[in-house]
Design a protein around this motif. Structure first.
Motif, short mmCIF file in Angstrom:
data_model
loop_
_atom_site.label_atom_id
_atom_site.label_comp_id
_atom_site.label_asym_id
_atom_site.label_seq_id
_atom_site.Cartn_x
_atom_site.Cartn_y
_atom_site.Cartn_z
N GLY A 113 0.69 -1.10 -0.07
CA GLY A 113 -0.05 -0.13 0.13
C GLY A 113 0.81 1.33 0.16
N LEU A 114 2.04 1.12 0.72
CA LEU A 114 3.00 2.47 0.76
C LEU A 114 3.56 2.74 -0.57
CD1 LEU A 114 4.21 1.98 4.51
CD2 LEU A 114 2.69 3.79 3.82
N SER A 115 3.89 1.44 -1.05
CA SER A 115 4.73 1.59 -2.45
C SER A 115 3.93 2.30 -3.47
CB SER A 115 5.26 0.34 -2.74
OG SER A 115 5.91 0.28 -3.77
N TYR A 116 2.47 1.52 -3.60
CA TYR A 116 1.92 2.03 -4.60
C TYR A 116 1.26 3.60 -4.26
CZ TYR A 116 -2.56 2.46 -7.40
OH TYR A 116 -3.55 2.59 -8.13
N GLY A 117 0.90 3.90 -2.99
CA GLY A 117 0.39 4.86 -2.62
C GLY A 117 1.15 6.33 -2.85
N ALA A 118 2.61 5.80 -2.97
CA ALA A 118 3.38 6.85 -3.10
C ALA A 118 3.81 7.36 -4.59
CB ALA A 118 4.99 6.29 -2.87
N ALA A 119 3.11 6.68 -5.48
CA ALA A 119 3.07 6.89 -6.95
C ALA A 119 1.90 7.36 -7.39
CB ALA A 119 3.83 6.14 -7.82
N ALA A 120 0.58 6.77 -6.85
CA ALA A 120 -0.78 6.90 -7.30
C ALA A 120 -1.87 7.07 -6.05
CB ALA A 120 -1.18 5.34 -7.91
N PRO A 121 -2.96 7.59 -6.42
CA PRO A 121 -3.96 7.70 -5.39
C PRO A 121 -4.19 6.41 -4.35
CG PRO A 121 -4.69 8.68 -7.41
CD PRO A 121 -3.40 8.05 -7.58
N ALA A 122 -4.40 6.46 -3.31
CA ALA A 122 -4.60 5.22 -2.37
C ALA A 122 -6.08 4.65 -2.56
CB ALA A 122 -4.24 5.38 -0.96
N GLY A 123 -6.84 5.45 -3.02
CA GLY A 123 -8.48 5.05 -3.24
C GLY A 123 -8.51 3.62 -3.71
N PRO A 124 -7.93 3.29 -5.02
CA PRO A 124 -8.17 1.94 -5.75
C PRO A 124 -7.55 0.94 -4.83
CG PRO A 124 -7.47 3.69 -7.36
CD PRO A 124 -7.32 4.30 -5.99
N PHE A 125 -6.53 1.10 -4.17
CA PHE A 125 -5.88 -0.03 -3.32
C PHE A 125 -6.84 -0.19 -2.21
CE2 PHE A 125 -3.56 -0.84 0.83
CZ PHE A 125 -3.06 -1.84 0.48
N LEU A 126 -7.47 0.82 -1.68
CA LEU A 126 -8.46 0.54 -0.38
C LEU A 126 -9.59 0.00 -0.82
CD1 LEU A 126 -8.00 3.74 1.49
CD2 LEU A 126 -7.11 1.89 1.82
N LEU A 127 -10.07 0.33 -2.06
CA LEU A 127 -11.29 -0.74 -2.83
C LEU A 127 -10.98 -2.10 -2.81
CD1 LEU A 127 -12.53 1.97 -5.43
CD2 LEU A 127 -13.93 1.54 -3.26
N VAL A 128 -9.65 -2.44 -3.49
CA VAL A 128 -9.44 -3.99 -3.57
C VAL A 128 -9.45 -4.48 -2.08
CG1 VAL A 128 -7.97 -5.56 -4.32
CG2 VAL A 128 -8.35 -3.52 -5.83
N LEU A 129 -9.05 -3.65 -1.13
CA LEU A 129 -8.71 -4.23 0.13
C LEU A 129 -10.02 -4.36 0.85
CD1 LEU A 129 -6.26 -4.83 2.01
CD2 LEU A 129 -6.58 -2.67 3.08
N LEU A 130 -11.12 -3.44 0.62
CA LEU A 130 -12.46 -3.93 1.17
C LEU A 130 -13.03 -5.12 0.28
CD1 LEU A 130 -13.83 -0.04 1.13
CD2 LEU A 130 -13.28 -1.65 2.92
N GLY A 131 -12.66 -5.41 -1.12
CA GLY A 131 -13.13 -6.52 -1.77
C GLY A 131 -12.52 -7.76 -0.64
N ALA A 132 -11.29 -7.84 -0.43
CA ALA A 132 -10.82 -8.85 0.37
C ALA A 132 -11.51 -9.18 1.68
CB ALA A 132 -9.25 -8.46 0.62
#
Length: 318
Positions: free
Chosen positions: A131-150
């Motif tokens: 999450g930190l690596s992805y969020g450093a270069a892109a909005p964290a929203g999509p990551f959190l959405l997939v996490l909610l899917g999990a």
């Protein structure tokens, strides 16, 4: 396991790993909420007509359908549609495993052993790194959405565990009856009749062919064939021998997205992914000493109950 059964387990992991590419293709044409409804409606109609309803309490059937079918794919499709990388989605969705362990302890009062606690902690640390690596270069929203899917997948796991279906594949099929109506309604309210109408009006054009191929793959190979083989294997072998093969899913998902879509995960994302896979494997595989202690030479233990029996491994299906 016999070599043939091992090959089948690897085949399922490959089918589920490729499923993320199929979802990506479908999302290029269909709105995400409408796509979830369409996916499950295609399965639900023949299921109601041809498959006997599983003999489980309605609340657990509905709970499985809402968690595994509705919430998981609602948030997964929204996250991928918002730009979350296809390969990383196959990895982050494995967060369902630690979610299932923790929710099982909180909601079902299941005892957490030291091995499970360590595995959950390692997997959670890996997710944080991703999450930190992805969020450093892109909005964290999509990551959190997939996490909610999990998280939705984990809730579905708990419902299927409580259902204790005598024929698990029937539960897998009948849970598809739950998502279509609420997802069609949500799609109308959020995406609107215009977006749905445009997708339907152009659905028979050449441009829509990849989306239909992706949808057919998701329904036939990802869901029916993959889940059918997985349930068959789980009915014949201890869960601890079969479940670790699901950790090949993100490996296949990331590799194929890399080859087909040119997605190149960052080094930190790969390192976090290794922690997630390692933590889930550690938590879901019994210690050798404990497994050996259960063996009684004069009366060998039977194979584990079929999914989704009392203690299935949390990482399951795609």
């Amino acid at each position: 396991m016999p070599l043939r059964h091992t090959a089948l387990a690897v085949l399922v992991a490959v089918l589920w790993g490729l499923n993320f590419l199929a979802i990506h293709a479908s999302l290029t044409h269909f709105p995400p909420l409408f796509l979830v409804a369409l996916r499950f409606a295609i399965i639900a109609i023949p299921t109601v007509l041809l498959v006997p309803r599983p003999q489980v309490p309605a609340r657990w059937l509905i709970g499985h359908g809402l968690g595994f079918g509705t919430l998981q794919f609602l948030f997964l499709y929204l996250g991928m549609n918002a730009g979350f990388p296809t390969g990383l989605a196959s990895l982050v969705l494995q967060a369902s495993a630690p979610f299932t362990v923790v929710l099982g302890a909180v909601l079902l009062r299941e005892r957490l052993g030291a091995r499970a606690i360590v595995g959950v902690a390692v997997a959670t640390a890996g997710l944080a790194v991703v999450g930190l690596s992805y969020g450093a270069a892109a909005p964290a929203g999509p990551f959190l959405l997939v996490l909610l899917g999990a998280l939705g997948w984990a809730l579905g796991n708990l419902a299927s565990r409580q259902a204790r279906a005598p024929r698990p594949l029937h539960l897998v099929l009948w849970m598809s009856v739950v998502p279509p109506l609420p997802m069609f309604a949500l799609s109308l309210a959020v995406e609107g009749p215009s977006a749905i109408g445009d997708a339907a009006a152009t659905s028979l054009t050449a441009a829509a062919v990849p989306a239909w191929i992706g949808l057919a793959y998701t329904v036939l190979l990802g869901t029916l064939v993959g889940s059918g083989i997985w349930v068959w294997l789980m009915a014949r072998h201890p869960a601890g021998r079969v479940a670790p093969f699901s950790m090949l899913v993100p490996v296949v998902g990331i590799a194929t997205a890399w080859l087909a879509l040119g997605e190149r995960p960052a080094a930190l994302e790969l390192a976090g992914g290794a922690l997630v896979v390692g933590g889930v494997l550690w938590a879901s595989t019994p210690a050798r000493a404990r497994a050996t202690a259960r063996i009684v030479p004069a009366d060998p233990a039977p194979a584990a109950d079929p999914l989704p029996a009392p203690r299935p491994a949390p990482a399951l299906r795609r």
